[in-house]
Design a protein around this motif. Structure first.
Motif, PDB file in Angstrom:
ATOM      1  N   GLY A 349      14.073  13.285 -19.607  1.00 28.28           N
ATOM      2  CA  GLY A 349      14.221  12.200 -20.586  1.00 28.28           C
ATOM      3  C   GLY A 349      13.565  10.918 -20.109  1.00 28.28           C
ATOM      4  N   THR A 350      13.692  10.608 -18.833  1.00 25.45           N
ATOM      5  CA  THR A 350      13.065   9.413 -18.282  1.00 25.45           C
ATOM      6  C   THR A 350      11.553   9.524 -18.347  1.00 25.45           C
ATOM      7  OG1 THR A 350      14.939   9.304 -16.737  1.00 25.45           O
ATOM      8  CG2 THR A 350      13.066   7.861 -16.309  1.00 25.45           C
ATOM      9  N   ALA A 351      11.030  10.699 -18.041  1.00 29.79           N
ATOM     10  CA  ALA A 351       9.585  10.913 -18.120  1.00 29.79           C
ATOM     11  C   ALA A 351       9.083  10.753 -19.552  1.00 29.79           C
ATOM     12  CB  ALA A 351       9.231  12.303 -17.587  1.00 29.79           C
ATOM     13  N   LEU A 352       9.826  11.277 -20.523  1.00 30.01           N
ATOM     14  CA  LEU A 352       9.420  11.124 -21.925  1.00 30.01           C
ATOM     15  C   LEU A 352       9.367   9.655 -22.326  1.00 30.01           C
ATOM     16  CD1 LEU A 352      11.442  14.018 -23.619  1.00 30.01           C
ATOM     17  CD2 LEU A 352       8.950  13.855 -23.420  1.00 30.01           C
ATOM     18  N   LEU A 353      10.374   8.879 -21.909  1.00 27.29           N
ATOM     19  CA  LEU A 353      10.385   7.455 -22.241  1.00 27.29           C
ATOM     20  C   LEU A 353       9.187   6.746 -21.620  1.00 27.29           C
ATOM     21  CD1 LEU A 353      11.823   5.066 -23.553  1.00 27.29           C
ATOM     22  CD2 LEU A 353      13.160   4.816 -21.459  1.00 27.29           C
ATOM     23  N   LEU A 354       8.876   7.078 -20.370  1.00 29.03           N
ATOM     24  CA  LEU A 354       7.711   6.483 -19.709  1.00 29.03           C
ATOM     25  C   LEU A 354       6.424   6.839 -20.440  1.00 29.03           C
ATOM     26  CD1 LEU A 354       6.333   5.012 -17.342  1.00 29.03           C
ATOM     27  CD2 LEU A 354       6.425   7.169 -16.070  1.00 29.03           C
ATOM     28  N   LEU A 355       6.297   8.092 -20.869  1.00 29.14           N
ATOM     29  CA  LEU A 355       5.088   8.513 -21.577  1.00 29.14           C
ATOM     30  C   LEU A 355       4.982   7.849 -22.946  1.00 29.14           C
ATOM     31  CD1 LEU A 355       5.061  12.319 -20.645  1.00 29.14           C
ATOM     32  CD2 LEU A 355       3.595  10.502 -19.735  1.00 29.14           C
ATOM     33  N   ILE A 356       6.103   7.636 -23.608  1.00 25.59           N
ATOM     34  CA  ILE A 356       6.071   6.942 -24.902  1.00 25.59           C
ATOM     35  C   ILE A 356       5.576   5.506 -24.711  1.00 25.59           C
ATOM     36  CG2 ILE A 356       7.535   5.987 -26.730  1.00 25.59           C
ATOM     37  CD1 ILE A 356       9.237   8.514 -26.529  1.00 25.59           C
ATOM     38  N   LEU A 357       6.115   4.828 -23.696  1.00 28.73           N
ATOM     39  CA  LEU A 357       5.704   3.442 -23.455  1.00 28.73           C
ATOM     40  C   LEU A 357       4.236   3.352 -23.063  1.00 28.73           C
ATOM     41  CD1 LEU A 357       8.846   2.164 -21.498  1.00 28.73           C
ATOM     42  CD2 LEU A 357       8.255   1.757 -23.891  1.00 28.73           C
ATOM     43  N   SER A 358       3.794   4.278 -22.209  1.00 34.20           N
ATOM     44  CA  SER A 358       2.374   4.258 -21.807  1.00 34.20           C
ATOM     45  C   SER A 358       1.484   4.632 -22.974  1.00 34.20           C
ATOM     46  CB  SER A 358       2.147   5.204 -20.631  1.00 34.20           C
ATOM     47  OG  SER A 358       2.447   6.548 -20.991  1.00 34.20           O
ATOM     48  N   GLY A 359       1.944   5.542 -23.864  1.00 33.84           N
ATOM     49  CA  GLY A 359       1.159   5.918 -25.032  1.00 33.84           C
ATOM     50  C   GLY A 359       1.024   4.773 -26.016  1.00 33.84           C
ATOM     51  N   LEU A 360       2.083   3.985 -26.164  1.00 33.46           N
ATOM     52  CA  LEU A 360       1.999   2.819 -27.059  1.00 33.46           C
ATOM     53  C   LEU A 360       0.982   1.803 -26.550  1.00 33.46           C
ATOM     54  CD1 LEU A 360       5.792   2.267 -27.861  1.00 33.46           C
ATOM     55  CD2 LEU A 360       4.021   3.120 -29.409  1.00 33.46           C
ATOM     56  N   GLY A 361       0.797   1.777 -25.228  1.00 30.58           N
ATOM     57  CA  GLY A 361      -0.191   0.873 -24.637  1.00 30.58           C
ATOM     58  C   GLY A 361      -1.556   1.501 -24.499  1.00 30.58           C
ATOM     59  N   GLY A 362      -1.722   2.725 -25.021  1.00 29.12           N
ATOM     60  CA  GLY A 362      -3.016   3.392 -24.949  1.00 29.12           C
ATOM     61  C   GLY A 362      -3.363   3.881 -23.559  1.00 29.12           C
ATOM     62  N   MET A 363      -2.354   4.136 -22.733  1.00 25.32           N
ATOM     63  CA  MET A 363      -2.604   4.570 -21.353  1.00 25.32           C
ATOM     64  C   MET A 363      -1.826   5.851 -21.040  1.00 25.32           C
ATOM     65  SD  MET A 363      -2.497   0.884 -19.370  1.00 25.32           S
ATOM     66  CE  MET A 363      -0.844   0.524 -19.956  1.00 25.32           C
ATOM     67  N   MET A 364      -1.939   6.831 -21.913  1.00 24.86           N
ATOM     68  CA  MET A 364      -1.181   8.068 -21.739  1.00 24.86           C
ATOM     69  C   MET A 364      -1.542   8.784 -20.435  1.00 24.86           C
ATOM     70  SD  MET A 364       1.104  10.085 -23.154  1.00 24.86           S
ATOM     71  CE  MET A 364       1.109   9.841 -24.938  1.00 24.86           C
ATOM     72  N   THR A 365      -2.838   8.825 -20.118  1.00 25.33           N
ATOM     73  CA  THR A 365      -3.259   9.498 -18.885  1.00 25.33           C
ATOM     74  C   THR A 365      -2.648   8.824 -17.663  1.00 25.33           C
ATOM     75  OG1 THR A 365      -5.360  10.157 -19.902  1.00 25.33           O
ATOM     76  CG2 THR A 365      -5.233  10.231 -17.500  1.00 25.33           C
ATOM     77  N   GLY A 366      -2.678   7.489 -17.668  1.00 25.95           N
ATOM     78  CA  GLY A 366      -2.060   6.756 -16.571  1.00 25.95           C
ATOM     79  C   GLY A 366      -0.554   6.996 -16.513  1.00 25.95           C
TER      80      GLY A 366
END
Length: 388
Positions: A349-366
């Motif tokens: 769940g924590t990883a999903l939240l991190l990926l959502i936040l990075s995806g909103l910033g256009g940095m999914m790979t990061g």
């Protein structure tokens, strides 16, 4: 020291002379099931249910308890009681229709010799059996083998529970007085009708909603508190934990669709919702005193979350991340995280939240790279904390 438990299941409910108090619906099961699970959780190694007639509801309750590994038998007469009652250990006596907080079961279960749970005589304690001018029996007692078999020898057709209680009083059994607030707030009650059972279940589930093992990470800080708020209401609506778990897995499967359509953020949000439903299912099982879920069905929603990350990432890094998170998830669920604090455990769940936040910033790979580093740090922390 091990002990057995004797539960009463012969008194009629206030709703219908043909119905039994023991068969009233309580916390997702029949009342007699809940009592049996309380006794087993307190340490009883076998359950004996005194019945006047074996109904289909009682037989089904025995089947469900047996399926969960609780040794239980229906007793119809004193001959069977003499044959099945243990001669080398105490028995925990539970009144027909009595519901008490688990803490009282645990306290009596850890006691030695003849011990009774009592309440001071008042309007709130009026449904309970009076034992002298100032106190009433609160529905729970621990009886020694000598007292039990001495009473069985003379009992005839008398009421076993009340005769045992009166004999225990005459023998000077130690008394433990329950706080008056437990009576007023429904943590100690004698249930007589379905409406009364519903009111007591509300108090019991509210008291037990904060108990149980929660996950680390966002599961601990966000999903578990929300599940504690929602679960008592669902319990009162008689929503089965298994159905909620199946819904969690189904929602996780639905989340694969937007991920395959290259809408990973939508899929990740659905996966967090699936993890929330899985947490609710765990909480419902905890409130009903059922054993914690095991097997792949219990891991269905978290596994779907890991699969979603692999599909969204499409790289070996995403697959490695899912593998690391799977290891952390199993360690967390099996309570093998040592002394690690919840925020140190990097969960799906924590990883999903991190990926959502990075995806909103256009940095999914990061986001995948950072998640991998955090999962490695989490594993290292768990290992080092366990070594302390």
């Amino acid at each position: 020291m091990s002990f057995a438990a004797i539960l009463g299941a012969s008194r009629a409910s206030g709703d219908s002379p043909a119905g039994l108090r023991a068969s009233l619906y309580f916390a997702g099961q029949s009342l007699i099931e809940y009592q049996a699970r309380q006794a087993a959780q307190a340490g009883a190694d076998r359950i004996m249910i005194l019945v006047s007639v074996i109904t289909p509801a009682l037989s089904q309750a025995v089947d469900r308890l047996s399926a969960d590994g609780i040794a239980v038998a229906l007793i119809r007469d004193m001959v069977s009681m003499v044959r099945d009652a243990p001669r080398d250990s105490d028995v925990l006596l539970v009144a027909d229709g009595a519901i008490l907080a688990q803490a009282h079961f645990d306290e009596i279960g850890q006691a030695n010799g003849n011990v009774m749970l009592v309440t001071d005589d008042s309007r709130a304690s009026a449904p309970f059996e009076r034992i002298d001018a100032g106190q009433r029996w609160a529905g729970l007692a621990r009886i020694s083998p000598d007292l039990l078999f001495g009473t069985l020898d003379m009992i005839g057709d008398w009421d076993l529970a009340l005769t045992l209680v009166r004999t225990a009083v005459q023998k000077g059994a130690r008394r433990i007085t329950v706080p008056h607030d437990d009576l007023l707030e429904g943590r100690v009650a004698l249930v007589e009708s379905q409406a009364h059972a519903d009111l007591v279940a509300r108090a019991v589930t509210a008291a037990g909603a904060g108990q149980g093992h929660s996950r680390g990470g966002i599961e601990h800080y966000l999903l578990a508190p929300l599940a504690r708020i929602v679960s008592p209401s669902l319990m009162r609506m008689q929503v089965p934990a298994l159905q909620v778990r199946i819904a969690a897995i189904a929602l996780g499967a639905v989340a694969m669709v937007p991920i395959e359509l290259l809408w990973p953020l939508t899929g990740f949000c659905l996966l967090i919702a699936a993890l929330f439903l899985s947490e609710i299912s765990d909480r419902l099982a905890n409130l009903a005193l059922r054993p914690p879920p095991t097997g792949w069905l219990a891991l269905g929603a978290p596994i779907m979350a890991l699969v979603g990350m692999v599909l969204a990432g499409g790289t070996t890094l995403a697959a490695d991340l899912a593998l690391m998170l799977g290891i952390i998830m199993l360690a967390d669920r099996w309570r093998r995280t040592g002394n690690a604090r919840p925020w140190m455990i990097f969960t799906p769940g924590t990883a999903l939240l991190l990926l959502i936040l990075s995806g909103l910033g256009g940095m999914m790979t990061g986001g995948f790279r950072v998640a991998m580093l955090l999962s490695i740090a989490s594993v290292a922390t768990i290992l080092l904390k366990k070594a302390e």
